[in-house]
Motif scaffolding. Structure first.
Motif, PDB file in Angstrom:
ATOM      1  N   ASP A  14     127.711  17.284  30.756  1.00 33.59           N
ATOM      2  CA  ASP A  14     127.148  16.262  29.880  1.00 33.59           C
ATOM      3  C   ASP A  14     128.317  15.447  29.334  1.00 33.59           C
ATOM      4  O   ASP A  14     129.120  15.953  28.546  1.00 33.59           O
TER       5      ASP A  14
ATOM      6  N   GLU B 111     128.469  11.183  25.601  1.00 33.45           N
ATOM      7  CA  GLU B 111     129.281  10.662  24.494  1.00 33.45           C
ATOM      8  C   GLU B 111     130.444   9.819  25.031  1.00 33.45           C
ATOM      9  O   GLU B 111     130.744   8.738  24.503  1.00 33.45           O
ATOM     10  N   THR B 112     131.067  10.304  26.076  1.00 38.19           N
ATOM     11  CA  THR B 112     132.185   9.575  26.685  1.00 38.19           C
ATOM     12  C   THR B 112     131.707   8.279  27.319  1.00 38.19           C
ATOM     13  O   THR B 112     132.350   7.222  27.182  1.00 38.19           O
TER      14      THR B 112
ATOM     15  N   ALA C 156     129.048   6.550  26.487  1.00 34.10           N
ATOM     16  CA  ALA C 156     128.680   5.621  25.415  1.00 34.10           C
ATOM     17  C   ALA C 156     129.927   4.980  24.817  1.00 34.10           C
ATOM     18  O   ALA C 156     129.952   3.767  24.553  1.00 34.10           O
ATOM     19  N   GLN C 157     130.959   5.779  24.635  1.00 37.35           N
ATOM     20  CA  GLN C 157     132.215   5.248  24.085  1.00 37.35           C
ATOM     21  C   GLN C 157     132.815   4.193  25.005  1.00 37.35           C
ATOM     22  O   GLN C 157     133.338   3.176  24.538  1.00 37.35           O
TER      23      GLN C 157
ATOM     24  N   ASN D 104     130.883   1.018  24.351  1.00 40.71           N
ATOM     25  CA  ASN D 104     131.122   0.467  23.019  1.00 40.71           C
ATOM     26  C   ASN D 104     132.527  -0.088  22.863  1.00 40.71           C
ATOM     27  O   ASN D 104     132.732  -1.072  22.131  1.00 40.71           O
TER      28      ASN D 104
ATOM     29  N   GLU E 220     123.900   3.941  21.590  1.00 37.84           N
ATOM     30  CA  GLU E 220     123.796   5.267  20.997  1.00 37.84           C
ATOM     31  C   GLU E 220     123.567   6.312  22.096  1.00 37.84           C
ATOM     32  O   GLU E 220     123.037   6.005  23.160  1.00 37.84           O
ATOM     33  N   ARG E 221     123.956   7.537  21.801  1.00 37.65           N
ATOM     34  CA  ARG E 221     123.816   8.623  22.775  1.00 37.65           C
ATOM     35  C   ARG E 221     122.381   8.764  23.280  1.00 37.65           C
ATOM     36  O   ARG E 221     122.141   8.885  24.472  1.00 37.65           O
ATOM     37  N   ASP E 222     121.419   8.769  22.354  1.00 42.68           N
ATOM     38  CA  ASP E 222     120.031   9.011  22.737  1.00 42.68           C
ATOM     39  C   ASP E 222     119.522   7.981  23.729  1.00 42.68           C
ATOM     40  O   ASP E 222     118.796   8.315  24.675  1.00 42.68           O
TER      41      ASP E 222
ATOM     42  N   GLY F 178     134.053  15.902  28.785  1.00 40.85           N
ATOM     43  CA  GLY F 178     132.638  16.053  28.477  1.00 40.85           C
ATOM     44  C   GLY F 178     132.384  17.529  28.233  1.00 40.85           C
ATOM     45  O   GLY F 178     133.321  18.302  28.014  1.00 40.85           O
ATOM     46  N   THR F 179     131.131  17.923  28.266  1.00 42.41           N
ATOM     47  CA  THR F 179     130.777  19.322  28.100  1.00 42.41           C
ATOM     48  C   THR F 179     130.341  19.908  29.434  1.00 42.41           C
ATOM     49  O   THR F 179     129.291  19.524  29.969  1.00 42.41           O
TER      50      THR F 179
END
Length: 212
Positions: free
Chosen positions: A17, A20-21, A23-24, A27, A40-42, A88-89
């Protein structure tokens, strides 16, 4: 299930996952270009697995195709270094599972991401020795069913399976004529699969014990 000779993995939602990366990376570009959009993440999580053109239409509806593609290229250029920094995860059991599975199967990664992103993931995760080959949508802009067949032809795969986390993954596997293995810990949902696993450890155990 007949014992496969190869396992073809989706990446996002199946192995890790990195929303977050991702999305960054969007942005950062929007900020630098003075564009009033924040991802946003969602919102981005709902688009995981989509082909790039569909993603950029959703994210930038007010831009023309040329401008969207220009921005998307900039995002992906920056994404490689961001993956190296942020990563990431990795889902529980993936690194160990791939090492184990590679002793019995040829392993591949096939994703709808941009060119070079799979390689960035492989390098970050430290799994290069376990992955025989990879293919991203951004290399030829073809759907997964086409690229599954390309990998099968290139490596003379007789009985591959595709492992993914979305309904689209299942549909593309069906079109390609190969079994679909669904992992339900990712971003999607489907009832159309040949096998389903709740975690990567169970998936690894199943395929390591499969006789044939």
């Amino acid at each position: 299930m007949q014992k496969p000779d190869s396992l073809i993995f989706d990446m996002d939602g199946t192995l890790w996952d990195a929303v977050e990366t991702y999305a960054q990376s969007w942005n950062n570009v929007f900020r630098d270009m003075g564009i009033d959009i924040v991802i946003e993440r969602d919102k981005l999580a709902k688009m995981v697995g989509w082909e790039g053109k569909k993603v950029i239409r959703e994210i930038m509806p007010d831009f023309d195709d040329e401008k969207r593609q220009q921005i998307y290229n900039t995002v992906n250029d920056g994404r490689h270094s961001l993956i190296a920094q942020m990563g990431g995860t990795l889902y529980d059991g993936v690194r160990e599972g791939l090492k184990e599975l590679a002793t019995r199967y040829d392993l591949f990664i096939l994703s709808n991401c941009a060119k070079g992103i799979i390689r960035s993931f492989i390098d970050w995760a430290g799994i290069d020795e376990h992955i025989k080959d990879e293919l991203a949508h951004g290399v030829n802009y073809m759907p997964k069913n086409h690229n599954i067949k390309l990998l099968a032809e290139k490596h003379n795969l007789k009985n591959p399976v595709y492992i993914g986390d979305t309904e689209g993954d299942g549909q593309q596997s069906r079109i390609a004529g190969i079994p679909f293995v669904f992992v339900n810990y990712g971003f999607g949902h489907t009832d159309d699969y040949d096998l389903k696993f709740d975690n990567f450890k169970d998936l690894t155990k199943y395929f390591m014990e499969l006789q044939g």
